[in-house]
Design a protein around this motif. Structure first.
Motif, short mmCIF file in Angstrom:
data_model
loop_
_atom_site.label_atom_id
_atom_site.label_comp_id
_atom_site.label_asym_id
_atom_site.label_seq_id
_atom_site.Cartn_x
_atom_site.Cartn_y
_atom_site.Cartn_z
N LEU A 1 13.39 -0.07 5.04
CA LEU A 1 14.31 0.67 5.90
C LEU A 1 13.60 1.85 6.57
N GLY A 2 12.76 2.56 5.80
CA GLY A 2 12.02 3.67 6.39
C GLY A 2 11.12 3.23 7.51
N ALA A 3 10.42 2.11 7.30
CA ALA A 3 9.54 1.60 8.35
C ALA A 3 10.33 1.19 9.58
N THR A 4 11.51 0.61 9.39
CA THR A 4 12.34 0.18 10.53
C THR A 4 12.78 1.38 11.36
N VAL A 5 13.21 2.45 10.68
CA VAL A 5 13.70 3.64 11.40
C VAL A 5 12.54 4.41 12.03
N LEU A 6 11.46 4.60 11.26
CA LEU A 6 10.34 5.41 11.75
C LEU A 6 9.53 4.72 12.83
N ALA A 7 9.66 3.40 12.92
CA ALA A 7 8.90 2.67 13.94
C ALA A 7 9.32 3.09 15.34
N ASP A 8 10.57 3.49 15.52
CA ASP A 8 11.04 3.92 16.84
C ASP A 8 10.37 5.22 17.27
N PHE A 9 9.85 5.97 16.30
CA PHE A 9 9.20 7.25 16.62
C PHE A 9 7.68 7.16 16.49
N GLY A 10 7.17 5.98 16.22
CA GLY A 10 5.74 5.82 16.05
C GLY A 10 5.22 6.54 14.82
N LEU B 1 2.25 -5.43 3.44
CA LEU B 1 2.62 -6.68 4.11
C LEU B 1 3.19 -6.45 5.49
N SER B 2 3.91 -5.35 5.70
CA SER B 2 4.60 -5.16 6.97
C SER B 2 3.98 -4.11 7.87
N LEU B 3 3.31 -3.11 7.29
CA LEU B 3 2.82 -1.99 8.09
C LEU B 3 1.30 -1.93 8.18
N ASP B 4 0.63 -2.89 7.56
CA ASP B 4 -0.84 -2.93 7.56
C ASP B 4 -1.43 -1.65 6.98
N ILE B 5 -0.77 -1.13 5.93
CA ILE B 5 -1.30 0.02 5.21
C ILE B 5 -1.84 -0.51 3.88
N PRO B 6 -3.13 -0.62 3.69
CA PRO B 6 -3.67 -1.20 2.45
C PRO B 6 -3.40 -0.28 1.26
N PRO B 7 -3.48 -0.83 0.06
CA PRO B 7 -3.23 -0.01 -1.13
C PRO B 7 -4.15 1.20 -1.25
N ALA B 8 -5.41 1.06 -0.83
CA ALA B 8 -6.33 2.21 -0.91
C ALA B 8 -5.85 3.34 -0.01
N MET B 9 -5.40 3.01 1.17
CA MET B 9 -4.88 4.03 2.08
C MET B 9 -3.58 4.61 1.54
N PHE B 10 -2.75 3.77 0.93
CA PHE B 10 -1.49 4.23 0.34
C PHE B 10 -1.77 5.28 -0.74
N LEU B 11 -2.73 5.01 -1.62
CA LEU B 11 -3.09 5.97 -2.67
C LEU B 11 -3.70 7.23 -2.08
N SER B 12 -4.49 7.08 -1.02
CA SER B 12 -5.10 8.25 -0.41
C SER B 12 -4.04 9.18 0.19
N LEU B 13 -3.04 8.60 0.84
CA LEU B 13 -1.96 9.40 1.40
C LEU B 13 -1.14 10.08 0.29
N LEU B 14 -0.97 9.38 -0.82
CA LEU B 14 -0.26 9.98 -1.95
C LEU B 14 -1.00 11.21 -2.46
N GLN B 15 -2.31 11.08 -2.63
CA GLN B 15 -3.10 12.21 -3.13
C GLN B 15 -3.12 13.37 -2.14
N THR B 16 -3.07 13.06 -0.86
CA THR B 16 -3.18 14.11 0.15
C THR B 16 -1.85 14.85 0.35
#
Length: 377
Positions: free
Chosen positions: A189-198, A292-307
């Motif tokens: 749901l977040g990806a669907t809504v935020l996609a309109d704002f890039g 699967l949907s946003l092309d954000i790999p797990p490594a990038m996901f963890l990096s964003l969490l840490q940041t």
């Protein structure tokens, strides 16, 4: 069996005084015909008329009620001496019942607004009483806990471990599955809504913030309210119905120490651990959707969490878990002690325990969220 003799009620006006002659079998089989004869004769004689029951045959309750109406109290008293004992007793009993019967007085209709206000007042009064009982019961639990804190030999570790397995280990799969799916839904749901704002990259922050601060502890507490509070109420309520708690008191044991403290301690340990599992599974569900949907790999996901995500968000979620656990266990045990002794009472209080636990958890979570927001945590 002898055939029924046709009944009759005739008025002999040739005699003085007028005589009402009753004959035949006054039974239910002839009720309709007898009813018509009685109604037609009732206005044809006065108070001085006498009754002759010497030809009366069989008599049942239906016939006795018609005779009682037809003859009245005075004639019935004078003429029943002619009857056998059984018929006389039946007539007297039926007449007494008819005389004592009164049509219920219909209560006047009440104003709908007044009834609504009355029900609201009763509900508020019940809520106030339940709140006072919960606070008193929580005080008793804390008092017993403090009194036994310095007496480790009085602790009952076996039931504590058993309840940890029931409330924690057995509940871990359903908590993990539910939070994984909710995390995936939130991310989608977040990806669907935020996609309109890039700004789909902020889906990671949305999942992390929501699960670390709110969703993990709230979903876990609601599951525990439905699963564990009901189990505590049913267990203690069944013991109350079978008078096992009275037997515990007779043996000189404290039911709070024996039954309540192990359950409270078990949930105090289980709920924070389940909350941590729920946090991990929720973010894993969000990470799967992001991959699967946003092309954000797990490594990038963890990096964003840490940041982007500070450790205080994790602590805000975990600090609420012990309070929820204590209240859920206290409500479940208290409703079990309220059981009166029947299976219906066990079911009613089990339902009440679930409803109260969920209500208290949501209210407390809302208050805590407002407090943490105002404090800037």
């Amino acid at each position: 069996m002898e055939p029924l003799s046709p009944p009759s009620a005739t008025l002999d006006t040739s005699s003085h005084p007028v005589c009402l002659r009753i004959a035949g079998d006054w039974t239910l089989a002839h009720y309709a015909n007898l009813r018509r004869q009685s109604q037609s004769l009732r206005t044809q004689y006065g108070d001085d008329a006498v009754a002759d029951l010497s030809q009366l045959g069989r008599l049942d309750t239906a016939g006795a009620s018609l005779l009682a109406e037809l003859l009245g109290a005075q004639r019935l008293t004078r003429c029943t001496a002619q009857l056998p004992e059984a018929n006389r007793a039946l007539l007297n009993t039926v007449y007494t019942s008819v005389e004592n019967y009164c049509i219920p007085v219909r209560e006047p209709e009440r104003n709908a607004l007044l009834m609504l206000l009355e029900r609201i007042g009763c509900a508020v009064g019940t809520l106030w009483r339940d709140t006072l009982q919960l606070l008193g019961f929580a005080g008793v639990i804390l008092q017993t806990l403090m009194r036994r804190a310095l007496q480790p030999h009085r602790w009952r570790w076996t039931p504590v471990v058993a309840h940890i397995e029931q409330t924690g280990l057995d509940a871990a799969p359903i908590v993990a599955l539910l939070t994984f799916l909710v995390g995936a839904v939130v991310a989608f749901l977040g990806a669907t809504v935020l996609a309109d704002f890039g700004a789909t990259i902020f889906t990671v922050d949305l999942v992390a913030f929501s699960f670390l601060r709110e969703f993990a502890v709230l979903l876990t507490a609601i599951l525990m309210a439905g699963r564990t509070a009901s189990a505590f109420t049913a267990q203690i309520g069944s013991m109350k119905a079978n008078e096992e708690i009275d037997a515990i008191r007779t043996l000189g044991l404290n039911p709070i120490e024996l039954l309540v403290l192990p359950r409270v301690l078990a949930l105090l340990i289980s709920l924070p651990l389940l909350t941590f599992v729920a946090m991990l599974c929720g973010m894993v569900g969000g990470a799967v959707v992001c991959a699967l949907s946003l092309d954000i790999p797990p490594a990038m996901f963890l990096s964003l969490l840490q940041t982007d995500i500070g450790v205080q968000h994790l602590l805000v979620g975990l600090v609420k878990a012990p309070f929820f656990a204590f209240l859920i266990a206290a409500i479940g045990c208290l409703e079990g002690f309220k059981v009166s002794g029947s299976a219906e009472s066990v079911g009613a209080h089990t339902t009440s325990a679930v409803v109260q636990s969920i209500f208290v958890v949501i209210v407390l979570d809302a208050v805590a969220a407002l407090y943490f927001m105002e404090m800037g945590w």
